[in-house]
Design a protein around this motif. Structure first.
Motif, mmCIF file in Angstrom:
data_model
loop_
_atom_site.group_PDB
_atom_site.id
_atom_site.type_symbol
_atom_site.label_atom_id
_atom_site.label_comp_id
_atom_site.label_asym_id
_atom_site.label_seq_id
_atom_site.Cartn_x
_atom_site.Cartn_y
_atom_site.Cartn_z
ATOM 1 N N LEU A 92 -30.436 47.171 15.877
ATOM 2 C CA LEU A 92 -29.650 47.753 14.805
ATOM 3 C C LEU A 92 -29.873 46.954 13.530
ATOM 4 O O LEU A 92 -29.940 45.727 13.554
ATOM 5 C CB LEU A 92 -28.168 47.754 15.174
ATOM 6 N N GLY A 93 -29.981 47.655 12.407
ATOM 7 C CA GLY A 93 -30.187 46.986 11.143
ATOM 8 C C GLY A 93 -28.999 46.141 10.745
ATOM 9 O O GLY A 93 -27.879 46.336 11.231
ATOM 10 N N ALA A 94 -29.222 45.214 9.854
ATOM 11 C CA ALA A 94 -28.169 44.299 9.431
ATOM 12 C C ALA A 94 -26.984 45.034 8.812
ATOM 13 O O ALA A 94 -25.845 44.583 8.896
ATOM 14 C CB ALA A 94 -28.726 43.283 8.435
ATOM 15 N N GLY A 95 -27.235 46.174 8.184
ATOM 16 C CA GLY A 95 -26.158 46.922 7.546
ATOM 17 C C GLY A 95 -25.475 47.918 8.455
ATOM 18 O O GLY A 95 -24.579 48.649 8.005
ATOM 19 N N CYS A 96 -25.887 47.975 9.711
ATOM 20 C CA CYS A 96 -25.321 48.947 10.639
ATOM 21 C C CYS A 96 -24.000 48.435 11.190
ATOM 22 O O CYS A 96 -23.938 47.372 11.805
ATOM 23 C CB CYS A 96 -26.294 49.224 11.780
ATOM 24 N N VAL A 97 -22.933 49.201 10.968
ATOM 25 C CA VAL A 97 -21.613 48.798 11.463
ATOM 26 C C VAL A 97 -21.239 49.576 12.718
ATOM 27 O O VAL A 97 -20.192 49.313 13.320
ATOM 28 C CB VAL A 97 -20.534 49.005 10.380
ATOM 29 N N GLU A 98 -22.059 50.530 13.125
ATOM 30 C CA GLU A 98 -21.761 51.315 14.309
ATOM 31 C C GLU A 98 -22.137 50.548 15.573
ATOM 32 O O GLU A 98 -23.103 49.787 15.589
ATOM 33 C CB GLU A 98 -22.531 52.650 14.278
ATOM 34 N N PRO A 99 -21.393 50.752 16.657
ATOM 35 C CA PRO A 99 -21.753 50.109 17.928
ATOM 36 C C PRO A 99 -23.016 50.737 18.500
ATOM 37 O O PRO A 99 -23.401 51.855 18.105
ATOM 38 C CB PRO A 99 -20.534 50.379 18.816
ATOM 39 N N PRO A 100 -23.682 50.062 19.416
ATOM 40 C CA PRO A 100 -24.951 50.584 19.941
ATOM 41 C C PRO A 100 -24.822 51.867 20.729
ATOM 42 O O PRO A 100 -25.835 52.540 20.957
ATOM 43 C CB PRO A 100 -25.467 49.431 20.820
ATOM 44 N N ASP A 101 -23.596 52.225 21.170
ATOM 45 C CA ASP A 101 -23.441 53.486 21.897
ATOM 46 C C ASP A 101 -22.921 54.603 20.995
ATOM 47 O O ASP A 101 -22.415 55.617 21.478
ATOM 48 C CB ASP A 101 -22.538 53.320 23.117
ATOM 49 N N HIS A 102 -23.057 54.451 19.676
ATOM 50 C CA HIS A 102 -22.731 55.526 18.731
ATOM 51 C C HIS A 102 -23.712 56.674 18.943
ATOM 52 O O HIS A 102 -24.880 56.463 19.256
ATOM 53 C CB HIS A 102 -22.840 54.984 17.299
ATOM 54 N N ILE A 103 -23.248 57.898 18.777
ATOM 55 C CA ILE A 103 -24.092 59.064 19.008
ATOM 56 C C ILE A 103 -25.363 59.011 18.180
ATOM 57 O O ILE A 103 -26.446 59.387 18.659
ATOM 58 C CB ILE A 103 -23.311 60.365 18.716
ATOM 59 N N SER A 104 -25.294 58.529 16.958
ATOM 60 C CA SER A 104 -26.476 58.489 16.104
ATOM 61 C C SER A 104 -27.512 57.501 16.616
ATOM 62 O O SER A 104 -28.723 57.747 16.538
ATOM 63 C CB SER A 104 -26.082 58.141 14.666
ATOM 64 N N VAL A 105 -27.058 56.385 17.150
ATOM 65 C CA VAL A 105 -27.990 55.405 17.718
ATOM 66 C C VAL A 105 -28.640 55.972 18.974
ATOM 67 O O VAL A 105 -29.858 55.846 19.177
ATOM 68 C CB VAL A 105 -27.266 54.085 18.020
ATOM 69 N N GLU A 106 -27.858 56.626 19.806
ATOM 70 C CA GLU A 106 -28.408 57.179 21.041
ATOM 71 C C GLU A 106 -29.409 58.291 20.735
ATOM 72 O O GLU A 106 -30.455 58.396 21.385
ATOM 73 C CB GLU A 106 -27.281 57.676 21.947
#
Length: 226
Positions: free
Chosen positions: A138-152
């Motif tokens: 995840l990028g340094a500016g990413c505040v979403e958890p790794p199981d966020h729908i967008s990451v998946e």
């Protein structure tokens, strides 16, 4: 490779997707953008009058994706300015996904739909492992958890393009919680924009090819290009 807080520079149109990896992969990447943040005024302008309008029209022409695309196009229609619609969709996004809706919030993270429903549980740790396995972070500016729908969705798109052996498992993972998430989006979204996106997401995951099918599609495209 890094997954930044914004997964692409803008909503770039691609050819209408079908049941092949080369088409479903960009659709998943685009949906990752849709669910990570509300569209800006310039993006709404592109959806209404630019190349992204043609992208939605191409989706609407495919029977599998027509209901979702039609709902999104209707949500984008109207005589209000791009800026006014961006403000309305921004408010709706905050209410729908960021907790402003209280108990009616639709949490866009797998942990909320598995186990005890608490965030940052096993699904988040599992996704962190899957990202590392694919040499992604995840990028340094990413505040979403790794199981966020967008990451998946971004990971699924990456796996489809690369023909990774983990593609089938990632598809099954999404199928385990996406139906409930999408059903709630349809119930709670008052704009039609994310309800339409939820319909597209359901259709995209259903059309996602198995790894062997994806590899065959890629080889076919390579032969055509020669």
């Amino acid at each position: 490779m890094t997954l930044a807080h914004s997964l692409a520079s803008d909503h770039m149109p691609v050819p209408a997707p079908a049941a092949g990896a080369g088409e479903i992969a960009p659709l998943c990447a685009w949906l990752a953008e849709v669910f990570i943040a509300p569209p800006s005024a310039p993006e709404i302008g592109a959806y209404r009058r630019g190349e992204a309008a043609a992208w939605l029209a191409s989706l609407a022409a495919d029977p599998d994706f027509a209901p979702g695309a039609a709902a999104m196009r209707q949500a984008l229609a109207g005589e209000g300015s791009d800026e006014a619609l961006a403000a309305r969709l921004g408010t709706a996004f905050n209410r729908l996904f960021l907790g402003f809706g209280g108990r009616r919030t639709v949490v866009p993270c797998e942990s909320a739909w598995r186990g005890n429903g608490r965030l940052y549980q096993a699904p988040a740790a599992e996704m962190q492992h899957l990202l590392a396995r694919a040499d992604l972070s995840l990028g340094a500016g990413c505040v979403e958890p790794p199981d966020h729908i967008s990451v998946e969705l971004a990971l699924l798109s990456f796996l489809l393009v690369s023909g990774d052996p983990g593609t089938d498992a990632m598809k099954e993972r999404l199928q385990g919680w996406i139906p409930a998430f999408c059903a709630r989006c349809l119930e709670e979204d008052t704009t039609g924009f994310w309800g339409g996106a939820a319909r597209l997401l359901t259709a995209a995951v259903a059309a996602c090819p198995a790894r062997d099918e994806a590899r065959q599609d890629r080889h076919t495209e390579e032969r055509k290009a020669r």
